[in-house]
Enzyme design. Sequence first.
Site, short mmCIF file in Angstrom:
data_model
loop_
_atom_site.label_atom_id
_atom_site.label_comp_id
_atom_site.label_asym_id
_atom_site.label_seq_id
_atom_site.Cartn_x
_atom_site.Cartn_y
_atom_site.Cartn_z
N GLU A 199 -9.33 1.92 1.85
CA GLU A 199 -9.31 2.21 3.29
C GLU A 199 -10.14 3.43 3.67
OE1 GLU A 199 -6.57 1.42 1.59
OE2 GLU A 199 -5.46 -0.13 2.68
N PHE A 203 9.71 -0.44 4.40
CA PHE A 203 8.64 -0.61 3.43
C PHE A 203 7.28 -0.36 4.11
CE2 PHE A 203 5.54 -3.52 1.33
CZ PHE A 203 5.46 -2.82 0.13
N GLN A 204 6.45 0.43 3.47
CA GLN A 204 5.13 0.80 3.98
C GLN A 204 5.20 1.43 5.38
OE1 GLN A 204 2.41 -2.57 3.29
NE2 GLN A 204 1.98 -1.68 1.28
N LYS A 262 4.15 -4.33 14.10
CA LYS A 262 3.94 -5.75 13.79
C LYS A 262 4.50 -6.66 14.89
CE LYS A 262 4.02 -9.04 10.02
NZ LYS A 262 4.27 -9.29 8.61
N MET A 318 -22.49 22.32 -6.96
CA MET A 318 -22.24 23.45 -6.05
C MET A 318 -21.09 24.30 -6.58
SD MET A 318 -23.54 24.90 -3.54
CE MET A 318 -24.45 23.96 -2.32
#
Lengths: 566, 163
Positions: A50, A112-113, A162, A479
């Site tokens: 993602e 969940f999630q 949802k 760096m």
Amino acid sequence: MEITGAEITVRCLADEGVEYVFGYPGGAVLHLYDELFKQDRVKHILVRHEQAAVHAADGYARVSHRPGVCLVTSGPGVTNAVTGIATAYMDSIPMVVLTGQVPTHAIGQDAFQEVDTVGITRPCVKHNFLVKDVKDLAATIKKAFYIASTGRPGPVLVDIPKDVTTSRCEYVYPESVHLRSYNPVVKGHSGQIKKALSLLMEAKRPMIYAGGGIILGEAAAELTQFVRSLGFPCTNTLMGLGGFPATDPQSLGMLGMHGTYEANMAMQHCDVLLAVGARFDDRVIGNPKHFFQEDRKIIHVDVDPSSISKRVKVDVPIVGDVKDVLAEMSRQLAAGALKPDVAALKAWWTQIELWKARDCLKFDRTSAIIKPQMVVETLYRLTKDSDTYITSDVGQHQMWAAQFYKFDKPRRWINSGGLGTMGVGLPYAMGAQLAHPDANLVCITGEASIQMCIQELSTCKQYRLPIKIVNLNNRYMGMVRQWQEFFHGNRYAESYMDALPDFVKLAESYGHVGMRIEKPADIEPALKEALALKDQLVFMDFVTDQAENVFPMVPGGKGLSEMILV
Amino acid sequence: MKHIIALLLENEAGALSRVAGLFSARGYNIESLTVAPTEDPTLSRMTVVTTGSDEIIEQITKQLNKLVDVVKVVDLSEGDHIERELMLVKVRASGKDREEMKRMAEIFRGRIIDVTDKTYTIELTGTGQKLDAFLEALEEGVVLETVRTGASGIGRGERILRI
């Protein structure tokens, strides 16, 4: 006719003219994906993580001047996206992030999630919304695009539970938006502009410092005209490269921590400074106390009032759209009788030429080991007359790219300036390549950065994105190594990677072309060969000098004129 | 220096957390913060008491204005204004203290709003300074509990904050 929230969302995107959605499916967004599947107006690009979806949408926005759009699922989809959102926020990139959420009745139940998406992202978005009723959905998405792309742009997130994607209502996409609490200023105050101009005309040692606002505000042409009509020196920030042509004799190159000697010296010693679309950030002016040891008047033009007088006090603040303000300045200049002080300007340029003669970007061109600067310089020579976009990751290679690739046009240089996110280079190139399918897309990176989003080589294969990856491989986080050498007694704590992959084989295993380049004489032939492979992604692994450092360097906490030079 | 900043913001879920989050993220002080809906139910009014140099206060008002949910921001301290805070104090009030406590409440124009054999609960309104002064004036150990609302502010005379 009543349609579902999922269908409404997809129709909103299509009606907004969205070309690509970058995303990754999951439980909470299944209905949205189902609707994407059923239509062909909006194309979906499936990434492998993602974070890359957000970076790719960000890269698309940076090259196209249109908001990038991405879609991720709830919970881990969102937390993975946060780095991308914060990256876009720090660089003021217009973006709309659609996130799935657990059903409204489950919110707050540790479902969940489930994460508190609006809470987690609040500090790194321009604004965010949680849509609890399908009737608000279309208007919210419209607002999101409006807020993201007006004023000082930025990412706007819309969190969609949802059950909202399955609820039904009539679809109406609003024509326009009015928000009583959000009215970005466009026109600069003409009195302030007048004051600014007379200050500039009185200047003996004027300087123009232009930032990323020039790129975001599409003001490169107005800036270039204004600077040329005055004959003043101009420097660009890392984010502003291409805002004023780098090959113009009036350009002093980039300023700041790794800016040129002449740009930093001119900043420090000018008597009137015009800052446009820039924010005096710590990597740009160094220690502000040191900066103010010299007396100078400052004019600051920015669309965001909170950028003005944040780190430095200014004498003439002008809040407004940079394009509009610069055009007005040119108009007033043409109409007025005021002219710059030619004699003083001549003396100032003589001084600047002396600083230029210091040749601060010199490097060893006879080395038997590949110097990274040489790779960038050669790439520039080979691509400067073609339609080319350069993305970079974060670190030494980013600075060498910024120093040695001369950007003459805006939106050609894509990098993470504010947040400094390693891993952006490849997904930026994906988004940019989709926006400009026929252009050369080159990602200048290092072996540490590229591994942070290496999985996207798979996405590039799926969508046949012929990106050219220039990997400046010095086996170190360069760096970090440079700072450890300068400030930590050469103790290279965890900055060396012992077990690097064979990048040639790695590229090949993803179905791309891999090259390993070890000798300076091979730089040009290899780049030519890679650029000629129009339809293929080529991963060029350049084995470069491990000890090379980026110069000039203003150490942290030091003043702009206290540079370490080669 | 102390400043009283008044805001009108959209009466929406999360608007308060945007303001509170801004103060913590940017390291600004909050001495007190009060918020409630206004006569227009779509708007909330918030009063924030903060301290900082002029530069910091300027940044605070600019950053607040930048929040999309914030409709208007005024630094009331820039002009004449009225500041009021409500405090409820539960004090020990038995034996000889009982009469003394009643007298103190009267001097400060407080009202005793709850009484038991051993305690009084006093309601007191005024500027923060006045409420502080009342607590200072009480003998040590008599205060059992205090609760303060934080300041609310409004401009004097014709100074009006509305949209």
